[in-house]
Motif scaffolding. Structure first.
Motif, PDB file in Angstrom:
ATOM      1  N   SER A  98      -8.013 -23.031 -72.265  1.00 24.37           N
ATOM      2  CA  SER A  98      -8.455 -23.101 -71.393  1.00 24.37           C
ATOM      3  C   SER A  98     -10.213 -23.296 -70.605  1.00 24.37           C
ATOM      4  CB  SER A  98      -8.580 -21.047 -70.637  1.00 24.37           C
ATOM      5  OG  SER A  98      -9.253 -21.138 -69.351  1.00 24.37           O
ATOM      6  N   ASP A  99      -9.881 -23.962 -69.280  1.00 17.93           N
ATOM      7  CA  ASP A  99     -11.722 -23.856 -68.570  1.00 17.93           C
ATOM      8  C   ASP A  99     -11.384 -23.041 -67.880  1.00 17.93           C
ATOM      9  OD1 ASP A  99      -9.820 -24.199 -66.453  1.00 17.93           O
ATOM     10  OD2 ASP A  99     -10.926 -26.480 -65.446  1.00 17.93           O
ATOM     11  N   GLY A 100     -11.183 -21.385 -67.575  1.00 18.27           N
ATOM     12  CA  GLY A 100     -12.069 -21.405 -66.925  1.00 18.27           C
ATOM     13  C   GLY A 100     -11.962 -19.462 -67.489  1.00 18.27           C
ATOM     14  N   GLU A 101     -12.421 -18.930 -66.181  1.00 16.37           N
ATOM     15  CA  GLU A 101     -12.243 -17.255 -66.901  1.00 16.37           C
ATOM     16  C   GLU A 101     -10.668 -16.893 -65.757  1.00 16.37           C
ATOM     17  OE1 GLU A 101     -15.862 -15.638 -66.069  1.00 16.37           O
ATOM     18  OE2 GLU A 101     -16.860 -17.165 -65.443  1.00 16.37           O
ATOM     19  N   PRO A 102     -10.852 -15.719 -67.299  1.00 17.89           N
ATOM     20  CA  PRO A 102      -9.003 -14.728 -65.980  1.00 17.89           C
ATOM     21  C   PRO A 102      -9.225 -14.101 -65.189  1.00 17.89           C
ATOM     22  CG  PRO A 102     -10.106 -13.447 -68.284  1.00 17.89           C
ATOM     23  CD  PRO A 102     -11.632 -14.957 -67.714  1.00 17.89           C
ATOM     24  N   THR A 103      -8.687 -14.326 -64.316  1.00 18.59           N
ATOM     25  CA  THR A 103      -8.973 -13.871 -62.604  1.00 18.59           C
ATOM     26  C   THR A 103      -7.512 -12.794 -62.890  1.00 18.59           C
ATOM     27  OG1 THR A 103      -7.179 -15.279 -61.952  1.00 18.59           O
ATOM     28  CG2 THR A 103      -9.342 -15.884 -61.140  1.00 18.59           C
ATOM     29  N   ASP A 104      -7.130 -12.260 -63.544  1.00 19.00           N
ATOM     30  CA  ASP A 104      -6.070 -10.943 -62.939  1.00 19.00           C
ATOM     31  C   ASP A 104      -6.391  -9.401 -64.330  1.00 19.00           C
ATOM     32  OD1 ASP A 104      -5.767 -12.626 -65.629  1.00 19.00           O
ATOM     33  OD2 ASP A 104      -3.472 -11.764 -65.795  1.00 19.00           O
ATOM     34  N   GLY A 105      -8.330  -9.665 -64.284  1.00 17.94           N
ATOM     35  CA  GLY A 105      -8.838  -8.750 -65.274  1.00 17.94           C
ATOM     36  C   GLY A 105      -8.689  -8.557 -66.695  1.00 17.94           C
ATOM     37  N   ASP A 106     -10.012  -8.263 -67.311  1.00 20.80           N
ATOM     38  CA  ASP A 106     -10.288  -8.583 -69.053  1.00 20.80           C
ATOM     39  C   ASP A 106      -8.863  -8.927 -69.862  1.00 20.80           C
ATOM     40  OD1 ASP A 106     -10.845  -8.041 -70.997  1.00 20.80           O
ATOM     41  OD2 ASP A 106     -12.595  -6.757 -70.876  1.00 20.80           O
ATOM     42  N   PRO A 107      -8.465  -9.815 -70.654  1.00 21.58           N
ATOM     43  CA  PRO A 107      -7.194  -9.411 -71.086  1.00 21.58           C
ATOM     44  C   PRO A 107      -7.520  -9.169 -72.893  1.00 21.58           C
ATOM     45  CG  PRO A 107      -8.566 -11.907 -71.802  1.00 21.58           C
ATOM     46  CD  PRO A 107      -9.022 -10.716 -70.659  1.00 21.58           C
ATOM     47  N   ARG A 108      -9.262  -8.353 -72.938  1.00 18.14           N
ATOM     48  CA  ARG A 108      -9.066  -7.959 -74.662  1.00 18.14           C
ATOM     49  C   ARG A 108      -8.091  -6.838 -75.112  1.00 18.14           C
ATOM     50  NH1 ARG A 108     -14.880  -8.395 -73.557  1.00 18.14           N
ATOM     51  NH2 ARG A 108     -14.443  -7.578 -71.240  1.00 18.14           N
ATOM     52  N   ALA A 109      -7.861  -5.813 -74.334  1.00 17.56           N
ATOM     53  CA  ALA A 109      -6.896  -4.917 -74.721  1.00 17.56           C
ATOM     54  C   ALA A 109      -5.969  -5.561 -74.465  1.00 17.56           C
ATOM     55  CB  ALA A 109      -6.802  -4.291 -73.638  1.00 17.56           C
ATOM     56  N   ALA A 110      -4.930  -6.515 -74.507  1.00 16.99           N
ATOM     57  CA  ALA A 110      -3.587  -7.424 -74.993  1.00 16.99           C
ATOM     58  C   ALA A 110      -3.734  -8.129 -76.292  1.00 16.99           C
ATOM     59  CB  ALA A 110      -3.000  -8.114 -73.575  1.00 16.99           C
ATOM     60  N   ALA A 111      -5.142  -8.652 -76.326  1.00 15.13           N
ATOM     61  CA  ALA A 111      -5.644  -9.401 -77.168  1.00 15.13           C
ATOM     62  C   ALA A 111      -5.387  -8.891 -78.873  1.00 15.13           C
ATOM     63  CB  ALA A 111      -6.959 -10.287 -77.559  1.00 15.13           C
ATOM     64  N   GLU A 112      -6.422  -7.367 -77.958  1.00 14.68           N
ATOM     65  CA  GLU A 112      -6.494  -6.487 -79.844  1.00 14.68           C
ATOM     66  C   GLU A 112      -5.065  -6.204 -80.261  1.00 14.68           C
ATOM     67  OE1 GLU A 112      -8.820  -3.260 -77.863  1.00 14.68           O
ATOM     68  OE2 GLU A 112     -10.378  -4.584 -77.852  1.00 14.68           O
ATOM     69  N   ILE A 113      -4.318  -5.901 -79.572  1.00 10.70           N
ATOM     70  CA  ILE A 113      -2.692  -5.765 -80.131  1.00 10.70           C
ATOM     71  C   ILE A 113      -2.037  -6.790 -79.732  1.00 10.70           C
ATOM     72  CG2 ILE A 113      -0.329  -5.289 -78.285  1.00 10.70           C
ATOM     73  CD1 ILE A 113      -1.488  -3.495 -77.212  1.00 10.70           C
ATOM     74  N   LEU A 114      -2.431  -7.846 -79.573  1.00  5.49           N
ATOM     75  CA  LEU A 114      -1.966  -9.690 -80.128  1.00  5.49           C
ATOM     76  C   LEU A 114      -2.388  -9.569 -81.183  1.00  5.49           C
ATOM     77  CD1 LEU A 114      -0.166 -11.957 -79.384  1.00  5.49           C
ATOM     78  CD2 LEU A 114      -1.866 -13.049 -78.624  1.00  5.49           C
ATOM     79  N   SER A 115      -3.372  -9.408 -82.219  1.00  8.66           N
ATOM     80  CA  SER A 115      -3.982  -9.494 -82.547  1.00  8.66           C
ATOM     81  C   SER A 115      -3.823  -8.512 -84.295  1.00  8.66           C
ATOM     82  CB  SER A 115      -5.597  -9.326 -83.036  1.00  8.66           C
ATOM     83  OG  SER A 115      -6.388 -10.788 -82.207  1.00  8.66           O
ATOM     84  N   SER A 116      -2.791  -7.188 -84.157  1.00  6.17           N
ATOM     85  CA  SER A 116      -3.086  -6.566 -84.902  1.00  6.17           C
ATOM     86  C   SER A 116      -1.294  -6.448 -84.960  1.00  6.17           C
ATOM     87  CB  SER A 116      -3.025  -5.001 -84.162  1.00  6.17           C
ATOM     88  OG  SER A 116      -2.184  -4.532 -82.775  1.00  6.17           O
ATOM     89  N   LEU A 117      -0.639  -7.415 -84.874  1.00  7.32           N
ATOM     90  CA  LEU A 117       0.602  -7.357 -85.033  1.00  7.32           C
ATOM     91  C   LEU A 117       0.924  -8.479 -86.452  1.00  7.32           C
ATOM     92  CD1 LEU A 117       2.284  -9.091 -81.428  1.00  7.32           C
ATOM     93  CD2 LEU A 117       2.538  -6.897 -82.770  1.00  7.32           C
TER      94      LEU A 117
END
Length: 254
Positions: free
Chosen positions: A146-165
């Protein structure tokens, strides 16, 4: 056979149309770099009897309020695609200036906003499906570009779930490549000092450097350690290319 899997998350927002390198936009240059990674994987999986499916690939583009498959329709569905099917169905062959042709799978697109959180949420669904289907194989590697910031909110919760798989071989790896031009580059930091707010967010989304890649990164001239994150910020073309090469090239095939 132990399968490997790589998922690309490609920012296709309007800002990716900005000039980047070799006369190409960010979207154009990164599309070509991902194409070369796919081609290299196909070559490494080639055997006398054909391309063996050591790798499965997923590629999601996100922009203009949508997250959708970025691979050509001819490669199959919207989820994981075997590397043999990708090798057999490029979108087109492009003539090179010096002669010869290269396969193209990813078409550059740049429009609208940056729904990165939605992309990470879809990545969770696809990665969970992979881990359930292949519990004894290597865990997926997810590479967000990516070259920019998310425009639909904070992705951290989804990233934490992703990293736990995980599979029986370990936890999923999340790599983040932020592309830029003209500014200071940060490669594989061990903390978030000196980063702006967006850099700190992407740092937090990134996995620690995989132990099996430490030596290879050192051989490539990078200074990395156990606390380093697989993350680059403000990457110019050379660093972006090296980042993807390091993140997608397996140490061995069998």
């Amino acid at each position: 056979m132990l399968f490997r899997s790589i998922m690309f998350l490609l920012d296709r927002s309007g800002s990716m149309d900005s000039p980047y390198a070799q006369g190409l936009s960010c979207a154009g240059y990164l599309a070509r770099t991902v194409d070369r990674a796919l081609y290299e994987l196909a070559v490494r999986c080639s055997r006398p009897d054909g391309v063996r499916d050591y790798f499965h690939i997923a590629c999601l583009g996100y922009g203009n309020g949508k997250v959708r498959n970025a691979l050509p329709e001819g490669t199959g569905g919207n989820g994981w695609t075997p590397i043999s099917r990708i090798a057999a169905a490029p979108a087109r062959l492009e003539e090179l200036p010096g002669g010869g042709k290269e396969p193209r799978w990813i078409e550059p697109e740049a429009e609208g906003d940056t729904p990165m959180r939605a992309a990470f949420e879809e990545a969770c669904r696809l990665a969970a499906r992979w881990c359930d289907a292949y519990p004894r194989s290597y865990p997926p590697t997810v590479i967000n570009i990516s070259d920019g910031e998310p425009t639909d909110g904070d992705p951290r919760a989804a990233a934490e779930i992703l990293s736990s798989l995980h599979t029986g071989d370990g936890e999923l790896l999340v790599f983040n490549l932020h592309v830029g031009s003209g500014g200071a580059e940060v490669a594989y930091p061990s903390d978030d000092s000196g980063l702006d707010e967006h850099g700190r967010l992407l740092y937090a989304l990134s996995s620690r450097f995989p132990p099996h890649l430490l030596a290879r990164a050192g051989d490539s001239g990078f200074v990395v350690g156990p606390e380093s994150r697989f993350f680059a910020y403000g990457a110019g073309a050379e660093l972006a290319t090296r980042f993807l090469e390091l993140g997608t090239r397996p140490a061995s095939m069998r």
